[in-house]
Design an enzyme around this catalytic site. Sequence first.
Site, PDB file in Angstrom:
ATOM      1  N   CYS A 112      38.419  43.701  41.031  1.00 17.12           N
ATOM      2  CA  CYS A 112      37.521  43.315  42.114  1.00 17.12           C
ATOM      3  C   CYS A 112      36.300  42.570  41.584  1.00 17.12           C
ATOM      4  O   CYS A 112      36.419  41.498  41.000  1.00 17.12           O
ATOM      5  CB  CYS A 112      37.143  44.556  42.922  1.00 17.12           C
ATOM      6  SG  CYS A 112      36.326  44.251  44.493  1.00 17.12           S
ATOM      7  N   HIS A 113      35.093  43.121  41.733  1.00 15.42           N
ATOM      8  CA  HIS A 113      33.859  42.513  41.247  1.00 15.42           C
ATOM      9  C   HIS A 113      33.531  42.910  39.800  1.00 15.42           C
ATOM     10  O   HIS A 113      32.574  42.395  39.228  1.00 15.42           O
ATOM     11  CB  HIS A 113      32.676  42.926  42.136  1.00 15.42           C
ATOM     12  CG  HIS A 113      32.687  42.322  43.504  1.00 15.42           C
ATOM     13  ND1 HIS A 113      33.445  42.838  44.529  1.00 15.42           N
ATOM     14  CD2 HIS A 113      32.034  41.249  44.015  1.00 15.42           C
ATOM     15  CE1 HIS A 113      33.244  42.122  45.625  1.00 15.42           C
ATOM     16  NE2 HIS A 113      32.411  41.143  45.345  1.00 15.42           N
TER      17      HIS A 113
END
Length: 187
Positions: A112-113
Amino acid sequence: MNQTLKGKRVAIVAADGFEESELSSPRDALKNAGVDVDIVTPEGNDIRAWAETNWGDTYSADKALTDVNESDYHALVLPGGLFNPDALRVKEDVLSFVKAFFHAGKPVAAICHAPWILINAGLVEGRRMTSVPTVAQDLRNAGAEWVDEAVVVDNGLVTSRTPKDLDAFNAKLLEELQEGRHSGQHA
């Protein structure tokens, strides 16, 4: 239980605001394979999850970052979420801990991030990676080749996009952990 993974140890580094499934799913997959898992937080405090659209459960920290070394573990997992990696990517002790895994050639998995942490640690140039699409340009700007795939493995570095990719992410994490050190893993 996978006998080849028995006795392996993995650190999951997180702070408040991690995406709940991106910590719980890899943790459970690792534990089900016989791997010992520690949730490591910057201060050793419990941390609270973000569960898609609201605050989720509180998770107990097993260790504080100051109490662990890369040599204690066989691999590292960095869950995403928006708040968690943004907070971790500015902490020098977190960046040093992450870099140590790369220097040692050990598997690192980020979803994800979480690649933001790798960007700030200066570890993505020349790597083939994926992430949540909003981080794609950040990765390109830092010299990575970003691709839109469920999971990407580049010499021991495992990356995925979002929680919908967790099955593929977990499978590759376990595979890379079983393979062990990667001479192509570099800092």
